[in-house]
Write a protein that holds these residues in place. Sequence first.
Motif, short mmCIF file in Angstrom:
data_model
loop_
_atom_site.label_atom_id
_atom_site.label_comp_id
_atom_site.label_asym_id
_atom_site.label_seq_id
_atom_site.Cartn_x
_atom_site.Cartn_y
_atom_site.Cartn_z
N MET A 1 12.41 11.08 69.49
CA MET A 1 12.94 12.78 69.87
C MET A 1 13.77 12.16 71.64
O MET A 1 13.61 10.72 71.83
CB MET A 1 11.93 13.50 70.87
N THR A 2 14.74 13.24 71.67
CA THR A 2 15.58 12.94 72.41
C THR A 2 14.55 13.00 74.07
O THR A 2 13.36 13.97 73.80
CB THR A 2 16.69 13.11 73.38
N ILE A 3 14.83 12.55 75.64
CA ILE A 3 14.41 12.85 77.20
C ILE A 3 14.48 14.04 77.05
O ILE A 3 13.16 14.78 77.37
CB ILE A 3 14.96 11.90 77.92
N GLU A 4 15.52 14.68 76.64
CA GLU A 4 15.54 16.75 76.68
C GLU A 4 14.84 17.40 75.62
O GLU A 4 14.57 18.14 76.48
CB GLU A 4 16.83 16.57 76.54
N GLU A 5 14.16 16.53 73.76
CA GLU A 5 13.77 16.87 73.15
C GLU A 5 12.33 17.16 73.91
O GLU A 5 11.73 17.99 73.88
CB GLU A 5 14.00 16.67 71.80
N LEU A 6 11.79 16.32 74.62
CA LEU A 6 10.93 15.70 75.36
C LEU A 6 10.45 16.31 76.10
O LEU A 6 9.26 17.30 76.39
CB LEU A 6 10.61 14.49 75.73
N LYS A 7 11.35 16.92 77.34
CA LYS A 7 11.00 17.76 78.61
C LYS A 7 10.76 19.01 77.95
O LYS A 7 9.69 19.71 78.66
CB LYS A 7 12.66 17.70 79.35
N GLU A 8 10.74 19.94 76.68
CA GLU A 8 10.94 21.03 75.88
C GLU A 8 9.81 20.97 75.00
O GLU A 8 9.20 22.18 74.91
CB GLU A 8 12.43 21.14 75.28
N LEU A 9 9.15 20.31 75.23
CA LEU A 9 7.84 19.79 74.43
C LEU A 9 6.98 20.85 75.11
O LEU A 9 6.77 20.14 76.27
CB LEU A 9 7.47 18.72 73.78
N LYS A 10 6.28 21.38 74.34
CA LYS A 10 4.55 22.44 75.86
C LYS A 10 3.31 21.13 74.49
O LYS A 10 3.39 21.13 72.74
CB LYS A 10 4.61 23.55 74.76
N TRP B 1 -1.66 2.04 70.69
CA TRP B 1 -2.90 2.02 70.41
C TRP B 1 -2.58 3.08 69.50
O TRP B 1 -2.61 3.40 68.06
CB TRP B 1 -3.58 2.28 71.59
N CYS B 2 -1.82 4.45 70.21
CA CYS B 2 -1.63 5.87 69.07
C CYS B 2 -0.85 5.59 67.46
O CYS B 2 -1.31 6.12 66.28
CB CYS B 2 -0.39 6.37 70.25
N THR B 3 -0.31 4.83 67.33
CA THR B 3 1.40 4.43 65.95
C THR B 3 -0.18 3.87 65.25
O THR B 3 -0.56 3.83 63.74
CB THR B 3 1.79 3.95 66.04
N LYS B 4 -1.25 3.04 66.03
CA LYS B 4 -2.18 1.88 65.07
C LYS B 4 -3.19 3.17 64.30
O LYS B 4 -3.29 2.89 63.51
CB LYS B 4 -2.57 1.12 66.55
N GLN B 5 -3.42 3.80 65.80
CA GLN B 5 -5.15 4.49 65.13
C GLN B 5 -3.71 6.34 64.13
O GLN B 5 -5.11 6.81 63.63
CB GLN B 5 -4.75 5.57 66.51
N GLY B 6 -2.78 5.66 63.27
CA GLY B 6 -2.70 6.56 62.77
C GLY B 6 -1.74 8.02 63.42
O GLY B 6 -1.86 8.59 62.39
N HIS B 7 -1.69 8.05 64.34
CA HIS B 7 -1.01 9.31 65.14
C HIS B 7 0.96 8.97 65.29
O HIS B 7 0.87 7.98 65.13
CB HIS B 7 -1.52 9.74 66.51
N GLU B 8 1.14 10.06 65.94
CA GLU B 8 2.89 10.35 66.11
C GLU B 8 3.14 9.97 67.16
O GLU B 8 2.59 10.14 68.26
CB GLU B 8 3.40 10.68 65.44
N TYR B 9 3.36 9.22 67.97
CA TYR B 9 4.15 8.57 69.09
C TYR B 9 5.67 9.17 69.47
O TYR B 9 6.39 8.92 68.52
CB TYR B 9 3.94 7.06 69.47
N LEU B 10 5.91 10.58 70.15
CA LEU B 10 7.00 11.14 70.43
C LEU B 10 7.94 10.32 71.39
O LEU B 10 9.07 11.22 71.15
CB LEU B 10 6.05 12.28 70.14
N GLY B 11 7.27 10.22 72.29
CA GLY B 11 8.30 9.29 73.79
C GLY B 11 7.47 9.57 74.69
O GLY B 11 6.76 9.89 74.94
N THR B 12 8.36 8.96 75.74
CA THR B 12 7.12 8.94 76.71
C THR B 12 8.90 8.95 78.42
O THR B 12 10.17 9.05 78.13
CB THR B 12 7.51 7.37 77.69
N ILE B 13 8.31 10.22 79.06
CA ILE B 13 9.12 10.71 80.12
C ILE B 13 8.68 9.72 81.93
O ILE B 13 7.59 10.24 81.52
CB ILE B 13 9.38 12.27 79.85
N GLU B 14 9.61 9.07 82.16
CA GLU B 14 9.18 8.53 83.06
C GLU B 14 9.12 9.54 84.54
O GLU B 14 10.66 10.02 85.13
CB GLU B 14 9.90 7.13 83.60
N GLU B 15 8.08 9.76 84.94
CA GLU B 15 8.13 10.55 85.84
C GLU B 15 8.32 9.73 87.50
O GLU B 15 8.54 8.90 87.36
CB GLU B 15 7.52 12.07 86.74
N SER B 16 8.21 10.48 88.59
CA SER B 16 8.48 9.36 89.96
C SER B 16 7.13 9.30 90.28
O SER B 16 6.12 10.47 90.81
CB SER B 16 9.21 10.27 91.12
#
Lengths: 147, 83
Positions: free
Chosen positions: B1-10, B58-73
């Motif tokens: 996912m792009t940062i823009e897509e992540l920012k849109e995620l609810k 951890w997320c991937t190992k547990q079988g879940h999906e990692y979508l991405g990370t946004i760095e805030e201040s």
Amino acid sequence: MEDNAIMERKKMCLALFSGSLDKLTAAGVILSGAAADDMDVDVYVLLQGARAFKKEIGDNLEQLSMAENANLKKEFIESLSRLKVKTWIEFFREAKSLTNVKIHICGLAGKIWGGEKLEDFVDLADDICGINAYITSAQEADIHLFI
Amino acid sequence: MTIEELKELKANKTVDARGTACPGPLLEAKKTIGTIQAGDIMEVLSADEGSKVDIPKWCTKQGHEYLGTIEESGYFKIFLKKK
């Protein structure tokens, strides 16, 4: 999650020899990691560790020394507090609530510190055991640690 | 996912673990993911530098999906999808 082969539970065996505040804290953090991964954990509490597990010791920081840099104990405790790090007992308790952690007190070690019965130790302890229990667990474990 | 897509995620669930150091955020994530539904999106807020490596792994190992990370201040927003 049933279709996921990596969900098979792994086993950790932790020999906890140390009864020092810094090493107990490290053991607590490692147990937390094992809990996050749903591991089955056996903790074998050996000599100095058994002293820390005595009811009257536990989280009583006055009674616990540091394994290294003894002169920095005050700073260490203050940092843990500032960072909101749990006490070692709280780490162990939380790990037990999240995954299958069994805490076994070495019978000899218990006696050395005047603990004959399970009731003499903090309520996290599951049983008093002999050395074969530890060796068997270590033989079967995916991860084996000595702290 | 792009940062823009992540920012849109609810996110369906937010775990604010900014007050704790490692292993706090990981354990908060672990406890909370058990309470949400499969397909739900969870965001973990952590000010712990180690979390941005730890939680995806951890997320991937547990079988879940990692979508991405946004760095805030001063903290990270780590997005996971429960499987």
